[in-house]
Structure formats: C-alpha cells, structure tokens
Enzyme design. Structure first.
Site, mmCIF file in Angstrom:
data_model
loop_
_atom_site.group_PDB
_atom_site.id
_atom_site.type_symbol
_atom_site.label_atom_id
_atom_site.label_comp_id
_atom_site.label_asym_id
_atom_site.label_seq_id
_atom_site.Cartn_x
_atom_site.Cartn_y
_atom_site.Cartn_z
ATOM 1 C CG ASP A 63 16.273 17.734 25.299
ATOM 2 O OD1 ASP A 63 16.909 16.623 24.193
ATOM 3 O OD2 ASP A 63 17.503 18.764 25.468
ATOM 4 C CD GLN A 83 15.849 22.565 9.962
ATOM 5 O OE1 GLN A 83 17.064 22.928 9.978
ATOM 6 N NE2 GLN A 83 15.155 21.790 9.350
ATOM 7 C CB SER A 127 26.084 18.037 7.976
ATOM 8 O OG SER A 127 27.435 18.815 8.311
ATOM 9 C CE1 TYR A 151 26.434 18.146 13.879
ATOM 10 C CE2 TYR A 151 27.804 18.601 11.702
ATOM 11 C CZ TYR A 151 27.023 19.020 12.379
ATOM 12 O OH TYR A 151 25.319 19.447 12.001
ATOM 13 C CE LYS A 155 22.860 17.089 11.728
ATOM 14 N NZ LYS A 155 22.001 17.559 12.058
ATOM 15 N N GLY A 276 39.447 17.367 13.496
ATOM 16 C CA GLY A 276 38.218 17.015 12.918
ATOM 17 C C GLY A 276 37.347 17.663 12.021
#
Length: 325
Positions: A63, A83, A127, A151, A155, A276
């Site tokens: 991880d 990534q 993103s 999210y 990012k 979302g």
C-alpha cells in the site's frame, strides 16, 4: 530505466506497466489489490505486463500508505508513475476519509520519499474531477478548481503537494489531469463497459440521468503515449496538464453509438442520476501539446469500435466480471 508504477495492477497503471515492460524498462508494480472492483481484472493486468516484459518485472502487493515500503521502492526507482488511488466519485461520497488516506496521505508518502533521491521523474495521475462545475468549456488549466466530490478534493490536494515538493525540494513532478479514460481491461462499472455488456446480451443500455451529460473520453493508448513522453522529457516539470481526447460526446449519443454497433433494435432506458457526477467535462489540451507535443489520436467512435472488438475477443473472462459488477 527502472520505473515504479503504483496502482500498476489497475486499469491505467496496468497499461503503463505493460508498455514500459515491453519496451525493455525494468518495472516494479506496487498495488494493494483493493477490491473496489473484481480483482481478477487486476490479476489479468499483472499477467499481461509480466508476459510482455523484456526486462525485469516485479509485483509487490502493498500500500502507498506504508511509509517504510514506499521509501524502499522509491529509492530503487529512476521514475515514479503514481497511478494508485481510491477511485470512484460516487464511492468517495460514501467514504471520504478512506479516499483522503489513499489519495492524499499516500501521495505525500511517495513525494516525501522522492525528495531524498535522484529521481528523474515523478508523474502523478490527477483527474478532471478537480474542476467541478464548469464556468466555461473546454476546461483549461487556469479554470477555477471547485471539485464537487471528496474524490476531486483529494486529487486537487495531491496536485498541490506535487507542486510544492517540486518548488521546495526539487522533486521533478508532473501532474496529469485525466479525462474519463477507457479501453481494454477498463473498470467494469464504467459507462462504456456497461453499455457494451448489456447490448451484447440483448439488454438495453441504461443511462443515469437524462443523457445530456457530456464527457471527454480518452482512449488508453493516448494516455500511455503522454506518460511515455514524460519519461525522457523534463519540459513539464512542476506543471499541471490536461490529458484529454479529440472530442466530447453526450452520454445519450454514446449509448446510441454502442447500441447501433451491436444491436440497433434495442431501446435505451433511463434511471435516476448519480450523486457527485459532474455534468460536463471537456479538455483543452493545448498546454500539453505545447510542452510535450501531446496530440490525442483516437476519436470516441474509433475507440468504442476498438473496445467492442476487444470485448468480443476477451468475453470468456471479462464479460462475466462486468456482469457481476
């Protein structure tokens, strides 16, 4: 070159690892095999890269939040392609703390390990979700960033860390804002894979919302090309760049393109929109073009045709995974 690809068992990371391995680079993949979707797809990604390898290939199950492991792997690498992330806009609404841990803390671990090395490049996968609601389209990198999901926030936060670590510590970081990447071995819960699966089985494609949402779908080969260029090109160090496609398409038209290619008799169905999701995405890729010569080659219709062909050739294993998603 020795490349560390985090999330290298995932869709984009798997394609990067496979391409680099085929080209003779030594590749180490770090992935925790998070079961966000069926891990059998991730195992296929690992095997595809292993079989393609003409240099050394190693898979490490672990991880990015493991500081000691990350420091060890980064110290041995010449380039890091980061990534790894907890994916999914909708999933982030349900588990924002988990998204922050993986996407922000994990990225910070990698950057902190990188500042004590002679790393040649650190490429961070960001993103289009960082933009949120459009004030204008297409998005350029100067557009206001007001993400509408945890999210997107994660990012954007990691992008800022990458920039600061470049400015303060000289880490040669580049952040790429991906726009809805698709292609072979893509996540089974994405719109294109779902549309193709349903149509192949004689079921109508189902659209969430009214279908007027637009997306800038980017074929995986274009994404690989941009990342490959950055391996030896330092002209974008410290920068953030959009990596999108040649055109944009609304979801209804996308469903029609897939339906018409497989079974034109099917009637498209609609259901409630998902929380979302951004209404519109469209990339201005001129900055990437100026800095690294990025020119996307694959149109959405060409990419969909390619994906349908690949799907049919691989339905013995991939179709079942999509149907279970």
């Amino acid at each position: 070159m020795h490349c560390l690809v985090t999330g290298g068992a995932g869709f984009i990371g798997g394609h990067l690892a496979e391409a680099f391995a085929r080209e003779g680079h030594d590749v180490t993949v770090l992935d925790n095999l998070e079961p966000f979707y069926d891990v059998d797809i991730k195992r296929h990604n690992v095997e595809a890269a292993r079989e393609a390898a003409t240099g050394e290939y190693a898979f490490v199950e672990g991880d990015v939040t493991d500081e000691e492991l990350v420091a060890e792997l980064v110290a041995d690498a010449d380039a890091v392609y980061h990534q790894a992330a907890q994916a999914g806009v909708r999933a982030s609404v349900e588990e924002p703390l988990k998204v922050h841990e993986y996407n922000v803390d994990g990225t910070l671990n990698l950057l902190d390990a990188a500042r004590d090395t002679d790393l040649e490049r650190f490429v961070y996968a960001s993103s289009s979700s960082v933009y949120g609601k459009p004030e204008y389209l297409p998005y350029d990198e100067d557009h206001q960033t007001t993400p509408v999901s945890p999210y997107g926030v994660s990012k954007l936060s990691a992008e800022h860390y990458a920039r600061v670590y470049h400015e303060l510590y000289g880490v040669p970081s580049v952040s790429l804002r991906y726009f809805t990447v698709y292609g072979p071995r893509m996540r089974p819960n994405m719109a294109i894979s779902n549309f193709v699966s349903r149509c192949i089985h004689g079921e109508p494609p189902v659209i969430y919302g009214d279908g007027t949402q637009t997306r800038d779908f980017t074929y995986i080969e274009d994404i690989v090309g941009a990342n490959r260029t950055l391996m030896t090109d330092d002209s974008a160090d410290g920068e953030v760049m959009n990596v999108g496609s040649t055109d944009t398409i609304d979801i209804l038209t996308l469903a029609e393109v897939v339906r018409d290619a497989i079974d034109p008799t099917l009637e498209i169905q609609f259901t409630d929109a998902r929380e979302g999701d951004a209404e519109h995405t469209h990339a201005d890729v001129s900055k990437a073009g100026e800095l690294i010569g990025y020119e996307p080659d694959v149109t959405i219709r060409e990419g969909v045709e390619n994906f349908i062909g690949w799907y049919r050739e691989n339905d013995d294993w991939y179709d079942d995974l999509v149907r279970r998603s």
